[in-house]
Write a protein that holds these residues in place. Structure first.
Motif, PDB file in Angstrom:
ATOM      1  N   LYS A   1      -5.678  -4.738   3.451  1.00 56.73           N
ATOM      2  CA  LYS A   1      -6.073  -6.172   3.283  1.00 56.73           C
ATOM      3  C   LYS A   1      -6.372  -6.714   2.330  1.00 56.73           C
ATOM      4  CE  LYS A   1      -7.964  -6.314   8.227  1.00 56.73           C
ATOM      5  NZ  LYS A   1      -9.276  -6.547   8.927  1.00 56.73           N
TER       6      LYS A   1
ATOM      7  N   ASP B   1      -6.810   4.226  -0.632  1.00 57.36           N
ATOM      8  CA  ASP B   1      -5.533   3.701  -0.280  1.00 57.36           C
ATOM      9  C   ASP B   1      -4.287   4.547   0.319  1.00 57.36           C
ATOM     10  OD1 ASP B   1      -6.359   1.346  -1.579  1.00 57.36           O
ATOM     11  OD2 ASP B   1      -5.446   1.874  -3.548  1.00 57.36           O
TER      12      ASP B   1
ATOM     13  N   GLY C   1     -13.199  -2.272  -2.706  1.00 58.05           N
ATOM     14  CA  GLY C   1     -12.371  -3.123  -3.519  1.00 58.05           C
ATOM     15  C   GLY C   1     -12.370  -2.564  -4.780  1.00 58.05           C
TER      16      GLY C   1
ATOM     17  N   ARG D   1     -11.712  -6.432   2.850  1.00 57.75           N
ATOM     18  CA  ARG D   1     -11.496  -5.262   3.628  1.00 57.75           C
ATOM     19  C   ARG D   1     -12.528  -5.016   4.824  1.00 57.75           C
ATOM     20  NH1 ARG D   1      -9.445  -2.560  -1.253  1.00 57.75           N
ATOM     21  NH2 ARG D   1      -7.170  -2.202  -0.920  1.00 57.75           N
TER      22      ARG D   1
ATOM     23  N   GLY E   1     -16.202  -1.188   3.705  1.00 59.24           N
ATOM     24  CA  GLY E   1     -14.934  -1.935   2.813  1.00 59.24           C
ATOM     25  C   GLY E   1     -15.214  -1.506   1.563  1.00 59.24           C
TER      26      GLY E   1
ATOM     27  N   ARG F   1      -7.711  -1.515   7.635  1.00 64.71           N
ATOM     28  CA  ARG F   1      -8.588  -2.334   6.592  1.00 64.71           C
ATOM     29  C   ARG F   1      -7.869  -2.181   5.136  1.00 64.71           C
ATOM     30  NH1 ARG F   1     -14.864  -0.996   8.348  1.00 64.71           N
ATOM     31  NH2 ARG F   1     -14.205  -1.475  10.537  1.00 64.71           N
ATOM     32  N   LYS F   2      -7.189  -0.923   4.888  1.00 66.03           N
ATOM     33  CA  LYS F   2      -6.864  -0.820   3.618  1.00 66.03           C
ATOM     34  C   LYS F   2      -5.803  -1.872   3.126  1.00 66.03           C
ATOM     35  CE  LYS F   2      -4.198   3.499   4.358  1.00 66.03           C
ATOM     36  NZ  LYS F   2      -3.911   4.661   3.982  1.00 66.03           N
TER      37      LYS F   2
ATOM     38  N   SER G   1      -4.072  -2.696  -3.526  1.00 66.77           N
ATOM     39  CA  SER G   1      -4.378  -1.104  -3.883  1.00 66.77           C
ATOM     40  C   SER G   1      -4.622  -0.965  -5.365  1.00 66.77           C
ATOM     41  CB  SER G   1      -3.309  -0.529  -3.101  1.00 66.77           C
ATOM     42  OG  SER G   1      -2.067  -0.671  -3.902  1.00 66.77           O
TER      43      SER G   1
ATOM     44  N   HIS H   1       0.781  -1.290  -0.059  1.00 68.89           N
ATOM     45  CA  HIS H   1       0.057  -0.040   0.028  1.00 68.89           C
ATOM     46  C   HIS H   1       0.713   1.314   0.038  1.00 68.89           C
ATOM     47  CE1 HIS H   1      -4.123  -0.872  -0.037  1.00 68.89           C
ATOM     48  NE2 HIS H   1      -3.897  -2.089   0.213  1.00 68.89           N
TER      49      HIS H   1
ATOM     50  N   ASN I   1     -12.557  -8.420  -2.959  1.00 68.16           N
ATOM     51  CA  ASN I   1     -11.726  -7.303  -2.271  1.00 68.16           C
ATOM     52  C   ASN I   1     -12.341  -6.463  -1.349  1.00 68.16           C
ATOM     53  OD1 ASN I   1      -9.422  -8.216  -3.357  1.00 68.16           O
ATOM     54  ND2 ASN I   1      -9.548  -6.815  -5.106  1.00 68.16           N
TER      55      ASN I   1
END
Lengths: 135, 347
Positions: free
Chosen positions: B319, B283, B13, B65, B11, B316-317, B322, A134, B61
């Protein structure tokens, strides 16, 4: 075009659902009505995580006509992290990019379609794991 | 427009196919000036990808998240103008693949490039009214550009999706949203046609700019906010130029736009466009950041959103991949392979 057959198979194909024997714990894919280890008929659906590693693979040059649209593609024997070994198409990577032991992840992709007016069959394929970091 | 109950994104994705075609390659084939192309390259779906498979990747995704059980989703809504079936929902296939069936509302939404953002608005209402605990809205396209048409340079594939839930579970609270819609014939595709038609210059001033500006100004006026109050802004990205111009007119400096500006690298993902930009910003964003987002769909209309990031985003980001990871996962193809993958030529 066998619509009911694809419909019957779709959950295990879309999600990689197999079976687990509730008596001896043996995992299977595809799912089994009778456990191959203890002959029990007590088997329930089991959701696989969709991760595994390639134990062998080959490049397909002469596919069935329904898969010609996707050439070139590889088919691999994949040992799922839960144990069972399955055969699956590899996507997003050509055979020359693969190696034995490579970790792969399950994705749901188009398997084939019946011309322009028939059903589209979706199901599991595997690809090299998408690496991510990230920002 | 605010729901009775405060809601937000729990969440999100994103997904972009790995194949790319350079704009200079398209210009080479059609004899156009390679110095006048709108973007660098665009994403191309693989031969086994379509809006269904892309939406499934996005949904998975988003679920990772959110950390929820998919059977708790009360809606799976997919906005797209590139449905694999003219009749048969994309959303039921997606809902089945992510195990959200059977007690779920599934529907396909249509409004050119804003089909995705309107699913988010509907999710806000569905959760905000108390009818649903969680609802998933996705914007996705494998956009069609006719060979040699100006849109062929940008019509791309990808998308993003958002699971809406209560504010207390959210990684970003949605403060309010508004829509601005008129009947504007800037871009259309008739039944049984493979490729859309558009009104050339008409797509700019009376279409994109009028709707994006009107919607954005109205939401900021309703909330009493100004561009200075926001850390990031995302506007629908048919190319690189339009979102930067609209931001300048509204008073958002370039540095608040660039993190969410993905079209130069992957093209215009239509219903996925503004939503992918928002995912790229999430992200990067941190607690307390305020985000402004406006989509645009031909036909025509815009949806604007005002969001504030909470402390839950940080955990969470990471998981799921990106947007940047997907942009960097690329394999360049030539026009011939692109023509085959997009079924412009067939065996």
């Amino acid at each position: 075009m066998n619509v009911p057959r694809h419909w019957r198979e779709q959950i295990r194909r879309y999600r990689l659902v197999g079976s687990k024997c509730t008596d001896c714990g043996r995992l299977s894919f595809p799912n089994r009505a009778v456990c191959p280890k203890c002959n029990s008929r007590n088997n329930e659906n089991y959701q696989y995580a969709g991760r595994g590693k390639i134990i062998s693979f080959t490049n397909i040059n002469s596919p069935p006509k329904e898969h010609k649209y996707n050439l070139p593609y590889a088919v691999a024997l994949i040992e799922l992290m839960e144990g069972p070994v399955i055969t699956a198409q590899i996507t997003d990577a050509r055979a020359e990019e693969l190696e034995i032991g490579m970790e792969v992840e399950m994705v749901t992709r188009k398997i084939m379609e019946y011309n322009d007016d028939g059903i589209i069959c979706y199901g599991y394929k595997f690809r090299p794991i998408v690496e991510y970091a990230h920002p | 427009m605010k729901p009775n109950k405060s809601v937000g994104i729990i969440g999100y994705g994103a997904y972009v196919p790995k194949y790319r075609i350079q704009n200079t390659e398209i210009a080479r084939v059609w004899g156009n000036d390679p110095n006048l192309v709108p973007i660098r390259e665009k994403s191309v779906p693989g031969a086994d990808e379509d809006s269904v498979t892309i939406a499934i990747e996005i949904a998975r995704n988003a679920i990772i998240r959110a950390g929820i059980n998919p059977s708790d989703l009360r809606a799976v809504w997919v906005g797209s103008e590139s449905k694999p079936y003219a009749v048969k929902p994309t959303s039921t296939i997606v809902a089945e693949a992510i195990a959200a069936t059977p007690f779920v509302n599934a529907a396909d939404w249509e409004f050119a490039c804003k089909a995705g953002s309107e699913t988010i608005q509907a999710c806000i209402a569905f959760v905000g009214s108390g009818m649903a605990k969680y609802a998933l809205g996705i914007g996705v396209d494998t956009a069609q550009g006719a060979p040699s048409d100006a849109l062929e340079y940008t019509a791309a594939a990808g998308g993003a999706g958002y699971i809406i839930g209560s504010a207390k579970e959210s990684l970003a609270i949605i403060e309010a949203s508004i829509s601005y819609v008129t009947d504007t014939p800037d871009f259309w595709r008739r039944q049984h046609e493979h490729y859309p038609k558009h009104g050339n210059r008409f797509t700019g001033e009376p279409s994109y700019f009028k709707h994006v500006l009107s919607s954005s100004k109205a939401l900021m006026e309703e909330l009493g906010t100004k561009p200075e109050d926001y850390n990031y802004a995302i506007f629908h990205q048919p190319n690189r130029k339009f979102p930067l111009e609209v931001a300048k007119i509204l008073g958002f400096p370039k540095e608040k736009i660039l993190d969410g500006l993905v079209s130069p690298y992957i093209g215009n993902t239509y219903a996925g466009s503004a939503l992918l930009g928002l995912a790229a910003v999430l992200d990067k964003a941190k607690e307390g950041d305020k985000i402004f987002c406006t989509s645009y769909g031909s036909g025509a209309g815009s949806d604007s959103f005002s969001l504030e990031v909470t402390d839950k985003l940080a955990e969470r980001k990471g998981k799921a991949p990106s947007v940047k990871s997907y942009i960097e996962r690329r394999e360049e193809i030539d026009y011939a392979k692109y023509a085959r993958y997009r079924k412009k030529i067939r065996a």
